[in-house]
Design a protein around this motif. Structure first.
Motif, PDB file in Angstrom:
ATOM      1  N   UNK A  38       2.594  -0.432 -11.280  1.00 37.78           N
ATOM      2  CA  UNK A  38       1.836   0.275 -12.295  1.00 37.78           C
ATOM      3  C   UNK A  38       2.049   1.778 -12.118  1.00 37.78           C
ATOM      4  N   UNK A  39       2.323   2.421 -13.182  1.00 35.73           N
ATOM      5  CA  UNK A  39       2.536   3.879 -13.152  1.00 35.73           C
ATOM      6  C   UNK A  39       1.256   4.630 -12.775  1.00 35.73           C
ATOM      7  N   UNK A  40       0.125   4.166 -13.267  1.00 37.40           N
ATOM      8  CA  UNK A  40      -1.141   4.874 -13.021  1.00 37.40           C
ATOM      9  C   UNK A  40      -1.584   4.810 -11.563  1.00 37.40           C
ATOM     10  N   UNK A  41      -1.084   3.869 -10.789  1.00 36.86           N
ATOM     11  CA  UNK A  41      -1.493   3.780  -9.391  1.00 36.86           C
ATOM     12  C   UNK A  41      -0.716   4.719  -8.477  1.00 36.86           C
ATOM     13  N   UNK A  42       0.254   5.430  -9.043  1.00 37.89           N
ATOM     14  CA  UNK A  42       0.998   6.408  -8.244  1.00 37.89           C
ATOM     15  C   UNK A  42       0.162   7.650  -7.964  1.00 37.89           C
ATOM     16  N   UNK A  43      -0.906   7.839  -8.737  1.00 44.04           N
ATOM     17  CA  UNK A  43      -1.828   8.947  -8.532  1.00 44.04           C
ATOM     18  C   UNK A  43      -3.194   8.355  -8.232  1.00 44.04           C
ATOM     19  N   UNK A  44      -3.853   8.904  -7.227  1.00 45.92           N
ATOM     20  CA  UNK A  44      -5.191   8.418  -6.889  1.00 45.92           C
ATOM     21  C   UNK A  44      -6.145   9.582  -6.810  1.00 45.92           C
ATOM     22  N   UNK A  45      -7.296   9.416  -7.410  1.00 45.82           N
ATOM     23  CA  UNK A  45      -8.356  10.413  -7.334  1.00 45.82           C
ATOM     24  C   UNK A  45      -9.149  10.199  -6.054  1.00 45.82           C
ATOM     25  N   UNK A  46      -9.408  11.248  -5.318  1.00 49.06           N
ATOM     26  CA  UNK A  46     -10.296  11.172  -4.168  1.00 49.06           C
ATOM     27  C   UNK A  46      -9.718  10.553  -2.912  1.00 49.06           C
ATOM     28  N   UNK A  47      -8.497  10.820  -2.580  1.00 47.71           N
ATOM     29  CA  UNK A  47      -7.933  10.337  -1.326  1.00 47.71           C
ATOM     30  C   UNK A  47      -6.678   9.522  -1.523  1.00 47.71           C
ATOM     31  N   UNK A  48      -6.230   8.895  -0.442  1.00 51.27           N
ATOM     32  CA  UNK A  48      -5.030   8.065  -0.535  1.00 51.27           C
ATOM     33  C   UNK A  48      -5.221   6.723   0.170  1.00 51.27           C
ATOM     34  N   UNK A  49      -6.449   6.310   0.352  1.00 49.40           N
ATOM     35  CA  UNK A  49      -6.753   5.066   1.051  1.00 49.40           C
ATOM     36  C   UNK A  49      -6.216   3.836   0.326  1.00 49.40           C
ATOM     37  N   UNK A  50      -5.915   3.928  -0.953  1.00 50.24           N
ATOM     38  CA  UNK A  50      -5.281   2.821  -1.677  1.00 50.24           C
ATOM     39  C   UNK A  50      -3.786   3.054  -1.839  1.00 50.24           C
ATOM     40  N   UNK A  51      -3.394   4.292  -2.097  1.00 50.55           N
ATOM     41  CA  UNK A  51      -1.981   4.600  -2.337  1.00 50.55           C
ATOM     42  C   UNK A  51      -1.089   4.190  -1.185  1.00 50.55           C
ATOM     43  N   UNK A  52      -1.589   4.222   0.025  1.00 51.22           N
ATOM     44  CA  UNK A  52      -0.783   3.910   1.188  1.00 51.22           C
ATOM     45  C   UNK A  52      -0.569   2.410   1.410  1.00 51.22           C
ATOM     46  N   UNK A  53      -1.234   1.582   0.614  1.00 50.26           N
ATOM     47  CA  UNK A  53      -1.092   0.130   0.754  1.00 50.26           C
ATOM     48  C   UNK A  53       0.145  -0.364   0.010  1.00 50.26           C
ATOM     49  N   UNK A  54       0.736  -1.439   0.494  1.00 47.24           N
ATOM     50  CA  UNK A  54       1.899  -2.034  -0.165  1.00 47.24           C
ATOM     51  C   UNK A  54       1.525  -2.530  -1.558  1.00 47.24           C
ATOM     52  N   UNK A  55       0.388  -3.218  -1.649  1.00 45.24           N
ATOM     53  CA  UNK A  55      -0.156  -3.682  -2.928  1.00 45.24           C
ATOM     54  C   UNK A  55      -1.568  -3.127  -3.027  1.00 45.24           C
ATOM     55  N   UNK A  56      -1.828  -2.365  -4.053  1.00 43.06           N
ATOM     56  CA  UNK A  56      -3.154  -1.797  -4.215  1.00 43.06           C
ATOM     57  C   UNK A  56      -4.134  -2.871  -4.688  1.00 43.06           C
ATOM     58  N   UNK A  57      -5.381  -2.767  -4.249  1.00 42.98           N
ATOM     59  CA  UNK A  57      -6.381  -3.757  -4.659  1.00 42.98           C
ATOM     60  C   UNK A  57      -6.454  -3.935  -6.176  1.00 42.98           C
ATOM     61  N   UNK A  58      -6.388  -2.867  -6.929  1.00 41.48           N
ATOM     62  CA  UNK A  58      -6.501  -2.978  -8.395  1.00 41.48           C
ATOM     63  C   UNK A  58      -5.353  -3.787  -8.983  1.00 41.48           C
ATOM     64  N   UNK A  59      -4.163  -3.662  -8.416  1.00 45.39           N
ATOM     65  CA  UNK A  59      -3.026  -4.450  -8.903  1.00 45.39           C
ATOM     66  C   UNK A  59      -3.263  -5.941  -8.660  1.00 45.39           C
ATOM     67  N   UNK A  60      -3.749  -6.277  -7.468  1.00 46.45           N
ATOM     68  CA  UNK A  60      -4.060  -7.659  -7.129  1.00 46.45           C
ATOM     69  C   UNK A  60      -5.185  -8.200  -8.004  1.00 46.45           C
ATOM     70  N   UNK A  61      -6.222  -7.388  -8.169  1.00 47.54           N
ATOM     71  CA  UNK A  61      -7.390  -7.777  -8.967  1.00 47.54           C
ATOM     72  C   UNK A  61      -7.004  -8.051 -10.416  1.00 47.54           C
ATOM     73  N   UNK A  62      -6.242  -7.148 -11.010  1.00 47.39           N
ATOM     74  CA  UNK A  62      -5.839  -7.326 -12.410  1.00 47.39           C
ATOM     75  C   UNK A  62      -4.874  -8.495 -12.584  1.00 47.39           C
ATOM     76  N   UNK A  63      -3.925  -8.637 -11.665  1.00 42.18           N
ATOM     77  CA  UNK A  63      -2.935  -9.713 -11.770  1.00 42.18           C
ATOM     78  C   UNK A  63      -3.573 -11.082 -11.660  1.00 42.18           C
ATOM     79  N   UNK A  64      -4.711 -11.152 -10.964  1.00 37.67           N
ATOM     80  CA  UNK A  64      -5.377 -12.432 -10.749  1.00 37.67           C
ATOM     81  C   UNK A  64      -6.659 -12.593 -11.550  1.00 37.67           C
TER      82      UNK A  64
END
Length: 70
Positions: free
Chosen positions: A1-27
């Motif tokens: 996802x293009x929008x997950x390349x930028x994160x507001x308020x830190x990088x605790x998700x950006x540093x993950x191989x699969x971001x939680x939001x990607x997993x959540x939306x895909x499932x």
């Protein structure tokens, strides 16, 4: 996802191989379950025990909701 390349308020998700939001939306994961995934994924890199308590709170909501079903 293009929008997950930028994160507001830190990088605790950006540093993950699969971001939680990607997993959540895909499932197509519902809100309470999604919150558990979000908090349990980030607890070590963001808010520590506070995030574990938040995850537990949503699990308690799910348990209560399931327990009251007839």
């Amino acid at each position: 996802m293009e929008t997950t390349k930028k994160q507001e308020g830190g990088n605790h998700y950006k540093d993950l191989v699969i971001q939680p939001i990607e997993f959540i939306l895909a499932n197509d994961i519902p809100h309470c379950e999604a919150c558990v995934i979000k908090y349990i994924t980030r607890w070590k890199t963001k808010n520590g025990i506070e995030d574990l308590r938040k995850a537990r709170h949503y699990i308690d909501i799910l348990i209560e909701n399931e327990s009251t079903k007839s």
